[in-house]
Motif scaffolding. Sequence first.
Motif, short mmCIF file in Angstrom:
data_model
loop_
_atom_site.label_atom_id
_atom_site.label_comp_id
_atom_site.label_asym_id
_atom_site.label_seq_id
_atom_site.Cartn_x
_atom_site.Cartn_y
_atom_site.Cartn_z
N TYR A 68 0.84 -1.19 0.00
CA TYR A 68 0.00 0.00 0.00
C TYR A 68 0.88 1.24 0.00
O TYR A 68 1.82 1.35 0.80
CB TYR A 68 -0.92 0.01 1.22
CG TYR A 68 -1.97 -1.07 1.19
CD1 TYR A 68 -3.20 -0.85 0.58
CD2 TYR A 68 -1.72 -2.32 1.75
CE1 TYR A 68 -4.16 -1.85 0.53
CE2 TYR A 68 -2.67 -3.32 1.71
CZ TYR A 68 -3.89 -3.09 1.10
OH TYR A 68 -4.83 -4.08 1.05
N SER A 69 0.58 2.15 -0.91
CA SER A 69 1.30 3.41 -0.99
C SER A 69 0.87 4.32 0.16
O SER A 69 -0.34 4.58 0.33
CB SER A 69 1.02 4.09 -2.34
OG SER A 69 1.55 5.39 -2.36
N GLU A 72 -1.47 7.68 -0.56
CA GLU A 72 -2.89 7.41 -0.74
C GLU A 72 -3.52 6.83 0.52
O GLU A 72 -4.65 7.18 0.89
CB GLU A 72 -3.12 6.46 -1.91
CG GLU A 72 -2.89 7.07 -3.27
CD GLU A 72 -1.46 6.83 -3.74
OE1 GLU A 72 -0.57 6.61 -2.90
OE2 GLU A 72 -1.24 6.86 -4.97
N THR A 73 -2.79 5.96 1.20
CA THR A 73 -3.33 5.32 2.40
C THR A 73 -3.59 6.33 3.50
O THR A 73 -4.68 6.35 4.10
CB THR A 73 -2.35 4.24 2.90
OG1 THR A 73 -2.19 3.24 1.88
CG2 THR A 73 -2.87 3.58 4.16
N GLY A 75 -3.66 9.61 3.03
CA GLY A 75 -4.57 10.62 2.47
C GLY A 75 -6.01 10.21 2.61
O GLY A 75 -6.89 11.04 2.87
N SER A 76 -6.30 8.91 2.45
CA SER A 76 -7.67 8.43 2.63
C SER A 76 -8.12 8.59 4.07
O SER A 76 -9.29 8.85 4.34
CB SER A 76 -7.76 6.96 2.20
OG SER A 76 -7.01 6.12 3.06
N LEU A 117 -10.00 5.75 -2.64
CA LEU A 117 -8.65 6.28 -2.54
C LEU A 117 -7.72 5.24 -1.93
O LEU A 117 -6.57 5.08 -2.36
CB LEU A 117 -8.63 7.56 -1.71
CG LEU A 117 -7.31 8.32 -1.64
CD1 LEU A 117 -6.79 8.66 -3.03
CD2 LEU A 117 -7.46 9.59 -0.79
N GLY A 118 -8.23 4.52 -0.93
CA GLY A 118 -7.45 3.43 -0.35
C GLY A 118 -7.16 2.34 -1.37
O GLY A 118 -6.06 1.78 -1.42
N GLN A 120 -6.95 2.82 -4.58
CA GLN A 120 -5.99 3.40 -5.52
C GLN A 120 -4.57 3.26 -5.01
O GLN A 120 -3.61 3.22 -5.79
CB GLN A 120 -6.33 4.88 -5.77
CG GLN A 120 -5.49 5.57 -6.82
CD GLN A 120 -5.68 4.98 -8.21
OE1 GLN A 120 -6.77 4.50 -8.54
NE2 GLN A 120 -4.63 5.01 -9.02
N GLY A 121 -4.43 3.19 -3.70
CA GLY A 121 -3.09 3.06 -3.12
C GLY A 121 -2.54 1.65 -3.13
O GLY A 121 -1.39 1.44 -2.71
N GLN A 202 6.04 2.68 0.56
CA GLN A 202 5.07 1.60 0.49
C GLN A 202 5.14 0.75 1.76
O GLN A 202 6.20 0.61 2.37
CB GLN A 202 5.33 0.70 -0.74
CG GLN A 202 5.09 1.39 -2.06
CD GLN A 202 5.27 0.45 -3.24
OE1 GLN A 202 4.97 0.78 -4.37
NE2 GLN A 202 5.78 -0.75 -2.99
#
Length: 241
Positions: A68-69, A72-73, A75-76, A117-118, A120-121, A202
């Motif tokens: 998981y990036s 994005e993680t 940010g969500s 968004l999660g 997307q990560g 990540q």
Amino acid sequence: MLVALSYLVSAVGAFLAMKSIAQYRASITGFDRWVNLCAASVALGGFGIWTMHFLGMLALQLPLAVAYSLPETLGSLVAAVLACGIALWALAQKRSPLRYAVAGLCLGAAICVMHYLGMQGMRFGGRFVWSWPTVGASVAVAVVAATLGLVLGFQTQRLAGRILGALVMGAAVCAMHYTGMAAADFVCTTTSPTLVPPGQFQVRATDMPGLIAIIALSVFALVAVDRVFTRMSRNMLAGRA
């Protein structure tokens, strides 16, 4: 077990948020209200939605290595907390059919933005293929069920009403999540499915339980501080009176 735990976590987060908003309405000073609103937003957005999502993701069994990036993680997480704060603030000020509709829309959006968004990560040796009608259904489920949960939870001051609202809210979050998961097909495009694509910032899926635990404990710490601070503030005001 992880699916069942994800629902329990979501319902508990919703209940803690409702308790904090009740404290918000009873607060005397502006700072008290700000602390209670923050606690409610983090409880619902950080624990009830974000933690639920990644517990649900841990329940997903894939023949692919997944990471998981962090942008994005995390940010969500921020998006979920902010959107929940707006929804809860709207209801804490004044309750009306329009405010319930707006709050339900904001909360449904918080659930959906956090989820996608999660997703997307996610980093894996492949790509997503989306069923857009199912994505639309997940959005509709989130908004309708979140609105119903808010109405049930905020229309009464009784414990039973709040528990019922929290259970419905937990069902809203989980229904959206698992409907959204049903909308996604994971297509492998690599000859080395056990290798995570290289990249910075990540976290491997195997390390996610640690991150989830840190976030969950932080939420409980904030809610505990909120309770202690509220009691101290009331005791000080009572002593002055």
